[in-house]
Motif scaffolding. Structure first.
Motif, PDB file in Angstrom:
ATOM      1  N   ASP A  86       0.809  -1.214   0.000  1.00  0.00           N
ATOM      2  CA  ASP A  86       0.000   0.000   0.000  1.00  0.00           C
ATOM      3  C   ASP A  86       0.845   1.269   0.000  1.00  0.00           C
ATOM      4  N   TYR A  87       2.132   1.138  -0.323  1.00  0.00           N
ATOM      5  CA  TYR A  87       3.016   2.301  -0.319  1.00  0.00           C
ATOM      6  C   TYR A  87       2.648   3.236  -1.465  1.00  0.00           C
ATOM      7  N   ASP A  88       2.709   4.530  -1.212  1.00  0.00           N
ATOM      8  CA  ASP A  88       2.339   5.516  -2.212  1.00  0.00           C
ATOM      9  C   ASP A  88       3.193   5.364  -3.479  1.00  0.00           C
ATOM     10  N   PRO A  89       2.561   5.196  -4.648  1.00  0.00           N
ATOM     11  CA  PRO A  89       3.329   4.959  -5.886  1.00  0.00           C
ATOM     12  C   PRO A  89       4.286   6.092  -6.242  1.00  0.00           C
ATOM     13  N   LEU A  90       3.862   7.327  -6.038  1.00  0.00           N
ATOM     14  CA  LEU A  90       4.735   8.447  -6.375  1.00  0.00           C
ATOM     15  C   LEU A  90       5.960   8.493  -5.461  1.00  0.00           C
ATOM     16  N   GLU A  91       5.740   8.188  -4.185  1.00  0.00           N
ATOM     17  CA  GLU A  91       6.864   8.174  -3.252  1.00  0.00           C
ATOM     18  C   GLU A  91       7.789   7.001  -3.551  1.00  0.00           C
ATOM     19  N   ARG A  92       7.218   5.875  -3.940  1.00  0.00           N
ATOM     20  CA  ARG A  92       8.027   4.713  -4.331  1.00  0.00           C
ATOM     21  C   ARG A  92       8.922   5.064  -5.521  1.00  0.00           C
ATOM     22  N   TYR A  93       8.354   5.746  -6.496  1.00  0.00           N
ATOM     23  CA  TYR A  93       9.122   6.156  -7.673  1.00  0.00           C
ATOM     24  C   TYR A  93      10.222   7.135  -7.279  1.00  0.00           C
ATOM     25  N   ARG A  94       9.900   8.085  -6.404  1.00  0.00           N
ATOM     26  CA  ARG A  94      10.888   9.083  -5.994  1.00  0.00           C
ATOM     27  C   ARG A  94      12.073   8.431  -5.275  1.00  0.00           C
ATOM     28  N   ILE A  95      11.801   7.474  -4.409  1.00  0.00           N
ATOM     29  CA  ILE A  95      12.876   6.806  -3.670  1.00  0.00           C
ATOM     30  C   ILE A  95      13.756   5.998  -4.615  1.00  0.00           C
ATOM     31  N   ALA A  96      13.133   5.266  -5.540  1.00  0.00           N
ATOM     32  CA  ALA A  96      13.906   4.472  -6.496  1.00  0.00           C
ATOM     33  C   ALA A  96      14.777   5.366  -7.366  1.00  0.00           C
ATOM     34  N   GLN A  97      14.234   6.485  -7.798  1.00  0.00           N
ATOM     35  CA  GLN A  97      15.013   7.401  -8.625  1.00  0.00           C
ATOM     36  C   GLN A  97      16.159   8.022  -7.844  1.00  0.00           C
ATOM     37  N   ARG A  98      15.947   8.271  -6.568  1.00  0.00           N
ATOM     38  CA  ARG A  98      17.027   8.817  -5.749  1.00  0.00           C
ATOM     39  C   ARG A  98      18.178   7.826  -5.660  1.00  0.00           C
ATOM     40  N   LEU A  99      17.867   6.546  -5.467  1.00  0.00           N
ATOM     41  CA  LEU A  99      18.928   5.535  -5.433  1.00  0.00           C
ATOM     42  C   LEU A  99      19.623   5.442  -6.779  1.00  0.00           C
ATOM     43  N   ARG A 100      18.867   5.561  -7.844  1.00  0.00           N
ATOM     44  CA  ARG A 100      19.484   5.505  -9.180  1.00  0.00           C
ATOM     45  C   ARG A 100      20.467   6.659  -9.355  1.00  0.00           C
ATOM     46  N   GLU A 101      20.116   7.820  -8.870  1.00  0.00           N
ATOM     47  CA  GLU A 101      21.022   8.971  -8.955  1.00  0.00           C
ATOM     48  C   GLU A 101      22.287   8.732  -8.140  1.00  0.00           C
ATOM     49  N   LEU A 102      22.130   8.140  -6.957  1.00  0.00           N
ATOM     50  CA  LEU A 102      23.286   7.911  -6.086  1.00  0.00           C
ATOM     51  C   LEU A 102      24.243   6.875  -6.679  1.00  0.00           C
ATOM     52  N   ILE A 103      23.706   5.814  -7.257  1.00  0.00           N
ATOM     53  CA  ILE A 103      24.557   4.765  -7.842  1.00  0.00           C
ATOM     54  C   ILE A 103      25.163   5.241  -9.157  1.00  0.00           C
TER      55      ILE A 103
END
Length: 398
Positions: free
Chosen positions: A226-243
């Motif tokens: 039930d995690y918010d889809p927009l927040e899920r996308y934002r977190i994944a994109q943040r990790l992509r930027e870091l890696i």
């Protein structure tokens, strides 16, 4: 909170390592996908007292436990007896199970041995799980807080019976399937990724994990269903930027994931590009990976520069500089009129070798080099590093 599940494998051959317990890995994946939190894998040999003790432990700490093995007809198959003792019940003949076992032998024009009758005795109060591909019926029984499901250890039979189990679990539990997002990367190890993520705080309720394979490293984010889809996308994109640009694809965001070759294939087809290939160090592994794709125009496999030059019918200068060799070899590949010439060369070095990857288009030449330790070539590693140069060109991160 997702219900807790455990996997319990029974059999001395599992404990001794004589067989690989593939059932546990398969079941854990299935349970996680429908919404369980798998916390433990256990294995016990053919000892009644140890089986009983483990069942009693699990009964008090897990909501569900899937057990495999020990349902056969022989004296070392003790699961049903262990359940009888642990649950304080009796073993009762299930006439339907017996008829199914007898039918199994009749269909094969064989007489049922008397010992197989043992498999039709199920613990009192248990729910039978039909086995239409073997002689061992499964069963489900609740002990304390835990719903136990017992299945045969033969993977083919277990997997064929699992749809019945999934339906049972979805009926008994309020399950909300989690969402897994996987960042797939190449050219960086787990420790390197961990260092890049040191300043990143994992939000509550999200599980962060890593998996290293022969051809990629995966950074996994497991989100509640039930995690918010927009927040899920934002977190994944943040990790992509870091890696950074070592990430070649992200699975689970509905925007084009897949392995390295799937990513390359998608980009090459979208841009209508064709590739001519020359490999040395990977010894055919690179051509084998690309063989099925229409964008591969031609592939040459050679032991070294000199052999490659003979195959391409070009003159090769006597030089240790791979950049010199690649000019002549790329000229030979250009005869095939591909849009991209991808070349892989190497030079032996103390303690290892240097891998040189070159990519030539009509406009420019790109190259990357890697020092690899060891006296022997790792075919998968060298092939993947060459493909990664192609991927970087296509994703414009050179």
């Amino acid at each position: 909170m997702n219900p807790v599940a455990e996997i319990f494998s029974q059999g001395q051959e599992v404990v001794n390592g004589h067989i690989v317990d593939s059932n546990a890995a398969w079941l854990a994946t299935e349970l996680t996908e429908i919404g369980f939190r798998v916390t433990r894998h256990s294995a016990v040999g053919d000892r009644l007292e140890e089986l009983v003790a483990l069942m009693k432990e699990i009964a008090g700490r897990a909501d569900c436990c899937i057990c495999t093995g020990g349902l056969g007809p022989t004296c070392d198959d003790l699961t049903a007896e262990a359940v009888r003792v642990a649950a304080g019940t009796t073993l009762e003949l299930d006439e339907t199970a017996l008829a199914q076992i007898e039918s199994y032998f009749q269909q094969r024009q064989r007489s049922m041995p008397d010992v197989n009758r043992k498999q039709a005795y199920l613990p009192g109060g248990a729910r039978r799980i039909d086995n239409l591909t073997g002689t061992a019926p499964g069963f489900a029984l609740r002990m304390e807080r835990c719903l136990f499901v017992f299945l045969p250890g033969v993977p083919r039979e277990m997997k064929a019976m699992y749809p019945q189990v999934r339906l049972l679990l979805q009926t008994e539990f309020a399950l909300l399937a989690p969402r897994l997002v996987t960042l797939r990367s190449v050219g960086i190890g787990e420790s390197g990724i961990q260092q890049l993520l040191d300043g990143f705080e994992v939000p509550a309720g999200i599980e962060l994990g890593f998996r290293a394979a022969a051809d990629e490293v995966q950074t996994k984010l497991l989100f509640p269903g039930d995690y918010d889809p927009l927040e899920r996308y934002r977190i994944a994109q943040r990790l992509r930027e870091l890696i950074g640009d070592c990430v070649f694809a992200v699975d689970g965001l509905d925007d084009g994931g897949g392995d390295l070759l799937a990513t390359i294939d998608r980009d090459l087809r979208d841009r209508h590009l064709r590739v001519a290939l020359l490999e040395t160090a990977s010894g055919g592994a690179l051509a084998a990976k690309c063989q099925a794709y229409d964008w591969l125009e031609v592939a040459f496999v050679a032991k070294n520069d000199k052999q490659a030059a003979r195959q391409l019918n070009v003159a090769l200068e006597n030089s240790e500089d791979p950049a010199v060799s690649v000019r002549q070899l790329a000229y030979g590949l250009s005869a095939y009129r591909a849009d991209i010439e991808l070349l892989q060369l190497f030079r032996a070095d103390a303690g290892g070798f240097r891998l040189y990857n070159f990519l030539q288009t009509h406009e420019a030449v790109y190259h990357r080099q890697h020092f690899l330790f060891g006296a022997h070539f790792n075919q998968t590693q060298t092939a993947v590093l060459t493909l990664d140069l192609l991927r970087r060109y296509l994703q414009q991160c050179l």
